[in-house]
Each structure stands twice: as C-alpha cells, then as structure tokens.
Design a protein around this motif. Sequence first.
Motif, short mmCIF file in Angstrom:
data_model
loop_
_atom_site.label_atom_id
_atom_site.label_comp_id
_atom_site.label_asym_id
_atom_site.label_seq_id
_atom_site.Cartn_x
_atom_site.Cartn_y
_atom_site.Cartn_z
N GLU A 218 12.40 -10.90 10.29
CA GLU A 218 11.36 -11.80 9.83
C GLU A 218 9.98 -11.21 10.13
N ILE A 219 9.06 -11.40 9.19
CA ILE A 219 7.67 -10.99 9.43
C ILE A 219 6.85 -12.24 9.68
N LEU A 220 6.11 -12.25 10.75
CA LEU A 220 5.30 -13.44 11.07
C LEU A 220 3.99 -13.37 10.29
N PRO A 221 3.40 -14.54 10.03
CA PRO A 221 2.16 -14.55 9.21
C PRO A 221 1.06 -13.67 9.81
N ARG A 222 0.30 -13.03 8.92
CA ARG A 222 -0.77 -12.13 9.36
C ARG A 222 -2.08 -12.88 9.57
N ASN A 223 -2.79 -12.54 10.63
CA ASN A 223 -4.14 -13.10 10.83
C ASN A 223 -5.11 -12.51 9.83
N ASN A 224 -4.97 -11.23 9.60
CA ASN A 224 -5.81 -10.53 8.62
C ASN A 224 -5.10 -9.24 8.26
N TYR A 225 -5.56 -8.59 7.23
CA TYR A 225 -5.02 -7.27 6.90
C TYR A 225 -6.00 -6.54 6.01
N ILE A 226 -5.90 -5.24 6.03
CA ILE A 226 -6.73 -4.45 5.14
C ILE A 226 -5.82 -3.77 4.13
N ILE A 227 -6.33 -3.61 2.91
CA ILE A 227 -5.49 -3.05 1.86
C ILE A 227 -6.15 -1.84 1.24
N ARG A 228 -5.33 -1.06 0.60
CA ARG A 228 -5.83 0.01 -0.26
C ARG A 228 -5.19 -0.22 -1.60
N LYS A 229 -6.01 -0.16 -2.63
CA LYS A 229 -5.44 -0.34 -3.97
C LYS A 229 -4.69 0.93 -4.35
N SER A 230 -3.55 0.75 -4.95
CA SER A 230 -2.82 1.91 -5.43
C SER A 230 -3.63 2.55 -6.56
N THR A 231 -3.75 3.88 -6.52
CA THR A 231 -4.57 4.54 -7.53
C THR A 231 -3.88 4.55 -8.89
N HIS A 232 -2.56 4.48 -8.85
CA HIS A 232 -1.82 4.54 -10.12
C HIS A 232 -1.77 3.21 -10.84
N LYS A 233 -1.43 2.20 -10.06
CA LYS A 233 -1.33 0.88 -10.67
C LYS A 233 -2.35 -0.02 -10.01
N ALA A 234 -3.38 -0.32 -10.76
CA ALA A 234 -4.52 -1.06 -10.19
C ALA A 234 -4.11 -2.38 -9.56
#
Length: 309
Positions: A65-81
């Motif tokens: 199980e993954i517990l809810p995230r307080n925050n997260y940072i993302i990187r957009k995939s360059t191939h599929k926007a």
Amino acid sequence: MNKAFVTRSTGSWYDLCDVDSNKYIKARLRGIFKQENKRVTNPIAVGDYVMYSFPDAGSEAMIEEILPRNNYIIRKSTHKAEHEHIIASNLDQAVLIVTIDQPRTSLGFIDRFLVSAESYRIPTTIVINKIDLYTSKKNQEALADLIETYTHIGYNVIQTSTTKNIGIEAFNLLFEGKKTLVCGHSGVGKSSLVNAIQPELNLRTASISNYANKGKHTTTFAEMFELAPKTYIIDTPGIKELGISEIEDAELSHYFPEMRALLGKCRFHNCQHIHEPDCVVYKAVENGDIPLSRYENYLSILADEDNRR
Ligand code: GDP
Ligand code: ZN
C-alpha cells in the motif's frame, strides 16, 4: 504490516527504510498494484510512505500500500506531454544552491525554481555558494542585490564558501530532522557542500553525478541519502528545474510571495498585473517595492505558459 519510506526506486525494486527499526530493506511491488492516476508513469516515488509485508517466511518484502502524499514534485515526460513522472514526494523543504560567477545562476532560473516550489508548497532556502570568488565590484553588487531581493521577500538566504570554510555550519543546520531536496546547476558546488558536512557521502554523491553527466543513463533517478539520524537529502541528478505544472495565468502571482501579499487589492479580482488600471502590483514595481527582475520573470513565465497552450 510495517511502515517504511522509499529511498530509491529502480522501477523493478525499491529500497525502503523502515520507520520503526530504521533498517533498509529491498522490496518489490505487487504485480496487481493499481495505479490510481493513469497519467503518472511511476507508481512509487522516492519519499513515498508505504506499508509492506513479508508474504511468506524467508521471501522478499512486498509493498502492499502507498500512503497519501503530503506533496510531490513531477517532471513531465518529454515524449508524452500528458504523462508525468513523480520525482520525489513528502519533502519538508528544498535547498537551492546558486552562484553569481563560475557558473552564474540566472535570476530567471531562480525565480522559476521558487515558483514551482511555492506551487508545491515546499519552503525553499537559497544558498549562495563560492562567496570567496565575488571580490570584484560588480560581483559584490550582484551579491548584495541577490541577498536583498530574496530576504526582503521572506526567503531564507545563506552564504557559503567550501574553499574558505564559510557558512558550512549554517548550511549543516538547514537539514536537521528534515527531508530536503537539494538542487542547483551543475558546478555550483553541490557535491562540495554536501561533502563538507558529511564526508562519508562523498563516494556516493560523486559517483552518481558522474554517472549522470556521462550520459550513460537516459533516465535519472532521485535518491535519498541519510545525512544524520532523521535527516535526509534527496539528490536528483540531471534535474535542474522543477516543472511548473498547470499554473493558471490568474494563479501565477500567488506563487510570488510579495505579490501574494497584495492579493485582492487590485481593482479587478482577476488582475494579471500587466496593463490593468489600478493594479497595486504594478504600482509596487514602479515604486521599487517589488524588484524589477522579479516582475520581469513573472511576465516571462506568463508568456511561456501561454506559448505552451
Ligand atoms: P556540483 O556539480 O554542483 O556538485 O559542483 P562541485 O562540488 O563538483 O564543484 C564544482 C567546482 O567548484 C569544483 O571545482 C569545486 O572545487 C568548486 N567549488 C565548490 N565550492 C566552491 C567554493 O565555495 N568556492 C570556490 N572558489 N570553488 C568552489
Ligand atoms: Zn494587479
């Protein structure tokens, strides 16, 4: 079941740190694991809290199980926007290392970084490194301006030099008891600073950034390192910028704290602070309360966002 957080993810297995025992465990993800958000390319990111078990005696650990995230940072995939990669989650703060010379970190880069950190609600400290180098009048002035601009807004700014051993204790104190994302252009002295406070990490930091620099890896993995008890840094080789995700034009000024402070004071509630009459943000730029560089970068980010649409 036991609780742990992810310190490394390779896609096929994960390094976990158990929150009770502080021991490191390798674990896999159950094959049937459901991806809640279909746009995210990785189900588990560094920093995620998970529940895990050992299904059979002697077997490897399984993440249940993954517990809810307080925050997260993302990187957009360059191939599929429309695809996003979660770089790291549950961060307490970010530390942005910048330099005025050799190399020069642009104000545009700093402001973009701060905007994305604000949008993720991640407090950021700015570390100005290599202050031993800024002896010329021009560099002295740039240093004073940089400190003035960002402390005035409310950011914590510290000055360091690894060669002259200045500010290293203050740098060290930033991290105590927190999970910190450390970012900066290559060459600003990130490894030197981390080594100055934790020489034992030397090998790992160096080998990782070398690995990324040589381009053997097309994918870059974030990794969490333990600096001291309950104190972790997250290194993101190859990631210089945080993606600015889905910020509406009218929302952008919320991520400039000095503009946020004026919220609701313009004549129009949806003022974008460009040409509108009775705009208090524009007035603050005119009378010098908001530095011109900040306003110009605000306009520049607005323009980028428009181009993307
Ligand atoms: P990284 O790419 O950010 O990890 O940067 P490094 O730690 O590898 O440092 C890049 C270069 O800057 C190296 O040659 C370091 O010796 C040098 N350097 C690091 N910190 C300082 C500093 O405070 N002053 C000066 N003059 N050079 C530094
Ligand atoms: Zn306005």
